[in-house]
Design a protein around this motif. Structure first.
Motif, PDB file in Angstrom:
ATOM      1  N   GLY A  70       0.825  -1.202   0.000  1.00  0.00           N
ATOM      2  CA  GLY A  70       0.000   0.000   0.000  1.00  0.00           C
ATOM      3  C   GLY A  70       0.855   1.247   0.000  1.00  0.00           C
ATOM      4  N   PRO A  71       0.345   2.336  -0.544  1.00  0.00           N
ATOM      5  CA  PRO A  71       1.134   3.565  -0.693  1.00  0.00           C
ATOM      6  C   PRO A  71       1.514   4.223   0.626  1.00  0.00           C
ATOM      7  N   ASP A  72       0.776   3.929   1.706  1.00  0.00           N
ATOM      8  CA  ASP A  72       1.051   4.562   2.985  1.00  0.00           C
ATOM      9  C   ASP A  72       1.944   3.730   3.894  1.00  0.00           C
ATOM     10  N   SER A  73       2.392   2.577   3.422  1.00  0.00           N
ATOM     11  CA  SER A  73       3.209   1.711   4.264  1.00  0.00           C
ATOM     12  C   SER A  73       4.651   2.191   4.324  1.00  0.00           C
ATOM     13  N   LEU A  74       5.348   1.797   5.378  1.00  0.00           N
ATOM     14  CA  LEU A  74       6.757   2.137   5.521  1.00  0.00           C
ATOM     15  C   LEU A  74       7.575   1.542   4.391  1.00  0.00           C
ATOM     16  N   LEU A  75       7.256   0.309   4.002  1.00  0.00           N
ATOM     17  CA  LEU A  75       8.022  -0.361   2.952  1.00  0.00           C
ATOM     18  C   LEU A  75       7.853   0.339   1.610  1.00  0.00           C
ATOM     19  N   SER A  76       6.666   0.859   1.343  1.00  0.00           N
ATOM     20  CA  SER A  76       6.449   1.598   0.098  1.00  0.00           C
ATOM     21  C   SER A  76       7.296   2.867   0.088  1.00  0.00           C
ATOM     22  N   ALA A  77       7.383   3.528   1.258  1.00  0.00           N
ATOM     23  CA  ALA A  77       8.208   4.731   1.342  1.00  0.00           C
ATOM     24  C   ALA A  77       9.669   4.406   1.124  1.00  0.00           C
ATOM     25  N   LEU A  78      10.132   3.272   1.664  1.00  0.00           N
ATOM     26  CA  LEU A  78      11.528   2.883   1.493  1.00  0.00           C
ATOM     27  C   LEU A  78      11.842   2.527   0.045  1.00  0.00           C
ATOM     28  N   SER A  79      10.816   2.066  -0.683  1.00  0.00           N
ATOM     29  CA  SER A  79      11.054   1.685  -2.084  1.00  0.00           C
ATOM     30  C   SER A  79      11.361   2.888  -2.960  1.00  0.00           C
ATOM     31  N   ASN A  80      11.079   4.089  -2.491  1.00  0.00           N
ATOM     32  CA  ASN A  80      11.342   5.302  -3.269  1.00  0.00           C
ATOM     33  C   ASN A  80      12.769   5.813  -3.103  1.00  0.00           C
ATOM     34  N   ARG A  81      13.527   5.172  -2.202  1.00  0.00           N
ATOM     35  CA  ARG A  81      14.898   5.616  -2.000  1.00  0.00           C
ATOM     36  C   ARG A  81      15.802   5.063  -3.103  1.00  0.00           C
ATOM     37  N   SER A  82      16.630   5.927  -3.635  1.00  0.00           N
ATOM     38  CA  SER A  82      17.440   5.549  -4.794  1.00  0.00           C
ATOM     39  C   SER A  82      18.830   5.064  -4.421  1.00  0.00           C
ATOM     40  N   THR A  83      19.176   5.038  -3.129  1.00  0.00           N
ATOM     41  CA  THR A  83      20.509   4.618  -2.726  1.00  0.00           C
ATOM     42  C   THR A  83      20.740   3.145  -3.027  1.00  0.00           C
ATOM     43  N   ASN A  84      21.972   2.789  -3.349  1.00  0.00           N
ATOM     44  CA  ASN A  84      22.334   1.395  -3.619  1.00  0.00           C
ATOM     45  C   ASN A  84      22.708   0.655  -2.346  1.00  0.00           C
ATOM     46  N   ASN A  85      22.921   1.411  -1.273  1.00  0.00           N
ATOM     47  CA  ASN A  85      23.258   0.780   0.004  1.00  0.00           C
ATOM     48  C   ASN A  85      22.002   0.215   0.658  1.00  0.00           C
ATOM     49  N   PRO A  86      22.121  -0.976   1.273  1.00  0.00           N
ATOM     50  CA  PRO A  86      20.944  -1.565   1.936  1.00  0.00           C
ATOM     51  C   PRO A  86      20.410  -0.655   3.037  1.00  0.00           C
ATOM     52  N   VAL A  87      19.100  -0.512   3.099  1.00  0.00           N
ATOM     53  CA  VAL A  87      18.462   0.269   4.156  1.00  0.00           C
ATOM     54  C   VAL A  87      18.375  -0.598   5.410  1.00  0.00           C
ATOM     55  N   PHE A  88      18.875  -0.073   6.527  1.00  0.00           N
ATOM     56  CA  PHE A  88      18.873  -0.843   7.771  1.00  0.00           C
ATOM     57  C   PHE A  88      17.572  -0.615   8.543  1.00  0.00           C
ATOM     58  N   ILE A  89      16.932  -1.724   8.960  1.00  0.00           N
ATOM     59  CA  ILE A  89      15.718  -1.676   9.778  1.00  0.00           C
ATOM     60  C   ILE A  89      15.973  -2.539  11.003  1.00  0.00           C
ATOM     61  N   ASP A  90      15.866  -1.947  12.165  1.00  0.00           N
ATOM     62  CA  ASP A  90      16.179  -2.649  13.415  1.00  0.00           C
ATOM     63  C   ASP A  90      14.951  -3.414  13.918  1.00  0.00           C
ATOM     64  N   ARG A  91      14.600  -4.487  13.201  1.00  0.00           N
ATOM     65  CA  ARG A  91      13.463  -5.333  13.569  1.00  0.00           C
ATOM     66  C   ARG A  91      13.853  -6.807  13.441  1.00  0.00           C
ATOM     67  N   ASP A  92      12.924  -7.689  13.837  1.00  0.00           N
ATOM     68  CA  ASP A  92      13.170  -9.134  13.797  1.00  0.00           C
ATOM     69  C   ASP A  92      13.247  -9.620  12.351  1.00  0.00           C
ATOM     70  N   PRO A  93      14.388 -10.182  11.916  1.00  0.00           N
ATOM     71  CA  PRO A  93      14.508 -10.607  10.524  1.00  0.00           C
ATOM     72  C   PRO A  93      13.676 -11.845  10.180  1.00  0.00           C
ATOM     73  N   GLU A  94      13.441 -12.728  11.173  1.00  0.00           N
ATOM     74  CA  GLU A  94      12.689 -13.953  10.895  1.00  0.00           C
ATOM     75  C   GLU A  94      11.221 -13.621  10.588  1.00  0.00           C
ATOM     76  N   ILE A  95      10.638 -12.736  11.387  1.00  0.00           N
ATOM     77  CA  ILE A  95       9.252 -12.352  11.130  1.00  0.00           C
ATOM     78  C   ILE A  95       9.165 -11.540   9.838  1.00  0.00           C
ATOM     79  N   PHE A  96      10.165 -10.701   9.583  1.00  0.00           N
ATOM     80  CA  PHE A  96      10.156  -9.932   8.334  1.00  0.00           C
ATOM     81  C   PHE A  96      10.174 -10.857   7.120  1.00  0.00           C
ATOM     82  N   SER A  97      10.918 -11.955   7.241  1.00  0.00           N
ATOM     83  CA  SER A  97      10.965 -12.919   6.132  1.00  0.00           C
ATOM     84  C   SER A  97       9.571 -13.462   5.828  1.00  0.00           C
ATOM     85  N   ALA A  98       8.781 -13.740   6.886  1.00  0.00           N
ATOM     86  CA  ALA A  98       7.420 -14.241   6.688  1.00  0.00           C
ATOM     87  C   ALA A  98       6.533 -13.174   6.055  1.00  0.00           C
TER      88      ALA A  98
END
Length: 478
Positions: free
Chosen positions: A40-68
Motif C-alpha cells: 500500500g502507498p502509505d506503508s513504511l516499505l512503500s516509502a523505502l522503495s522510493n529511495r534511490s541509494t544502492n546501500n541496503p536500508v537498515f531496519i532494526d526489527r526481527d529478521p525472521e518475522i520480516f521474512s514471513a
C-alpha cells in the motif's frame, strides 16, 4: 531547489521491477520495488522503495518475522511454517510497524463459516476467573467481549487479548458492546445497567429502573441487553417480579421510555430473557422462557420502539388449535439476514421456522429430519438453545452441537417466493462435534462473529472457537 529537482528525477527513474536491498536486524534481504509497494502507498516499505541509494536500508526489527511478511507481500499468503513459529500477536505487531496490517489481516482471515465442516479451532481462556459468565461476539469487527467474574476482557479479530477492565461488580451475568470502546454490563446479584469505557477502565454511566409512584420498583436487576444504532435496550426485573424493557439513549446514557411494563405474576408477563433488534423493520424482539414442574412456557413479543406498542406476540402453551399444543419452545432466535425466526420445541426437540415479515397466529413451519444417521433419536433435552448466523441455525442439545444448513435451491421467478422458501425440507441437519466433544459439558451459549462460532459450556473455563477449514469445499445442494 536544485537538490529537490535531482531527487525527483532519481525517483522517476525507479522502476517497479528494480531490485532493492534491505538489512533487517543484520540479515540481508533482496526484493523488488513492486513487492514492497504491494503493502500500500502509505506503508513504511512503500516509502523505502522510493529511495534511490544502492546501500541496503537498515531496519532494526526481527529478521525472521520480516521474512514471513515479505513472503506475504510476494504471494498474498503466509508461509505454512510461520503459523507454528510465530504467534498471531507477533505477526500483527510487526505488520503494524511496517504498515501492512491489512495485508496480514486478509491472510489470517478465516474462510466462510460452514457448520457442516467446522471444527474446534482453539479455546479463549481469560487469565483469571476463567469461567466465562457471559460474552458478546461482535460480527462487525470479529471481536469478543468476555465477562468473567467481575472483569471484562476484549479479544480482537485475531483472538489476541487487547484489554481487561475490573468493574465494581463481583459477578457479571450480562454484557453487550454498545460503542467503539463502550460496553453495558449487568448482574443477577446487583441492580442496574452500568456502562464502562474500556479505553480508560472507567464507569461512565449507570441506569436504574425507578418509579417514585410505585415503591415496589427498586433494585431492579438486568436480564438482557441489546444494541441498536441510536439506543440500547435492557430488560429489568424487581424483587417482586415486576419487569420492564427500558430504551436508553446512548448519547446521554439515560432511560428515555419504557416498553412492555409487566406485573410478572404469570408466564405471559415474566421478564424478557433475550432481546434482539430487527433493524430492517425497526422492531425490538423479546423472548421469555420459563421452565417449571409442568414443562416450558413463555412468549415472543415484538415492540415498536418509538411508540412502545406491541406489534405481534405469541404465547406458549398456546390455544388448543395449535398443531403443537403442549410442545412449547425452549428457545427462540432470529436470522437477521433472512428475516426469519426459529424456535426449538422443549418436548420433541423439533425445529420450526417463521417468516418475520408475514407473522400470523400460528406462523410456524416445522422442519423435517431427513438424515437417518443422526445419533439424536428425537425428543428434547434438559438444555436447549439456538443461534442463527450466516443463514445457518446452530443448536445446542445438552452437550451436543449441531447445525441446520439451508439447502441451495434452483433459481425461480415465482412471485410467491417467500411461501416457496419456507418449507419443511429447506434445512438439513448435521452434527458439528465428535462424541468426545459433547463430554466437555452442557452448552450454555452460542454466538457467531467474524466467520467463527463461539461456544461456552456450564462451569467450564474458556470460550470454544469453531471455524471452517480453508481446504473444505462442502456445499449443500438440493
Amino acid at each position: 531547489m536544485e537538490n529537490s529537482t535531482t531527487n525527483d528525477a532519481q525517483r522517476t527513474t525507479i522502476q517497479t521491477g528494480d531490485r532493492i536491498k534491505l538489512n533487517v536486524g543484520g540479515k540481508l534481504f533482496e526484493t523488488t520495488v513492486s513487492t514492497l509497494r504491494s503493502g500500500g502507498p502509505d506503508s513504511l516499505l512503500s516509502a523505502l522503495s522510493n529511495r534511490s541509494t544502492n546501500n541496503p536500508v537498515f531496519i532494526d526489527r526481527d529478521p525472521e518475522i520480516f521474512s514471513a511478511l515479505l513472503s506475504l507481500l510476494r504471494s498474498n499468503r503466509l508461509p505454512s511454517t510461520s503459523k507454528t513459529r510465530f504467534t498471531n500477536q507477533e505477526l500483527i505487531d510487526e505488520a503494524l510497524y511496517y504498515g501492512i496490517e491489512s495485508n496480514l489481516r486478509s491472510s489470517l482471515a478465516t474462510c466462510h463459516l460452514n457448520g457442516i465442516d467446522a471444527s474446534l479451532f482453539t479455546t479463549i481462556r481469560p487469565s483469571s476467573d476463567g469461567v466465562v459468565t457471559d460474552f458478546n461476539a461482535v460480527d462487525s469487527d470479529g471481536s469478543v467481549w468476555v465477562a468473567h467474574g467481575g472483569q471484562v476482557s476484549v479479544y480482537d479479530w485475531s483472538l489476541a487479548h487487547s484489554e481487561t477492565v475490573r468493574t465494581h461488580l463481583d459477578y457479571i451475568s450480562e454484557i453487550k458492546k454498545v460503542g467503539p470502546e463502550l460496553c453495558g454490563v449487568g448482574s443477577e446479584f446487583e441492580s442496574g445497567l452500568h456502562f464502562y469505557n474500556l479505553a480508560n477502565g472507567r464507569r461512565v454511566g449507570s441506569v436504574e429502573w425507578t418509579d417514585p409512584s410505585d415503591p415496589r420498583i427498586y433494585k431492579a436487576k438486568v436480564n438482557a441487553i441489546v444494541d441498536s444504532p441510536g439506543s440500547c435496550f435492557a430488560s429489568f426485573e424487581c424483587q417482586h417480579r415486576e419487569n420492564v424493557v427500558l430504551c436508553i439513549d446512548k448519547s446521554t446514557l439515560r432511560a428515555v421510555h419504557e416498553l412492555g411494563r409487566q406485573s410478572g405474576n404469570s408466564a405471559k408477563s415474566t421478564v424478557v430473557g433475550k432481546l434482539t433488534f430487527l433493524s430492517e423493520i425497526n422492531v425490538v424482539a423479546g423472548v421469555s422462557v420459563t421452565a417449571g414442574a409442568f414443562g416450558y412456557s413463555g412468549y415472543v413479543r415484538l415492540w415498536d420502539p418509538r411508540s412502545g406498542h406491541v406489534v405481534w406476540e405469541a404465547n406458549e402453551p398456546g390455544s388448543g388449535r395449535s398443531s403443537r399444543f403442549g410442545d412449547s419452545f425452549a428457545d427462540v432466535d432470529f436470522d437477521l439476514e433472512d428475516m426469519t425466526m426459529f424456535k426449538i420445541c422443549s418436548k420433541s426437540g423439533d425445529l420450526a421456522v417463521a417468516d418475520v415479515r408475514k407473522l400470523s397466529d400460528d406462523p410456524w413451519v416445522y422442519l423435517e429430519e431427513k438424515n437417518p444417521c443422526m445419533r439424536h433419536g428425537g425428543g428434547g433435552s434438559s438444555s436447549l438453545n439456538i443461534h442463527c448466523y450466516r443463514k445457518q441455525v446452530f443448536v445446542g442439545r445438552g452437550g451436543e452441537l449441531e447445525v441446520w444448513s439451508r439447502m441451495a435451491e434452483k433459481e425461480s421467478g415465482d412471485v410467491e417466493e417467500r411461501e416457496r422458501v419456507l418449507h419443511e425440507g429447506l434445512y438439513r441437519r448435521n452434527y458439528m462435534d465428535k462424541v468426545e466433544d459433547k463430554e466437555r459439558g452442557i452448552i450454555k451459549k452460542i454466538e457467531g462473529a467474524g466467520d467463527r462460532l463461539f461456544v461456552t459450556r456450564e462451569d467450564v473455563e474458556g470460550i470454544e472457537v469453531w471455524q471452517s477449514s480453508q481446504f473444505s469445499g462442502a456445499v449443500l445442494n438440493l
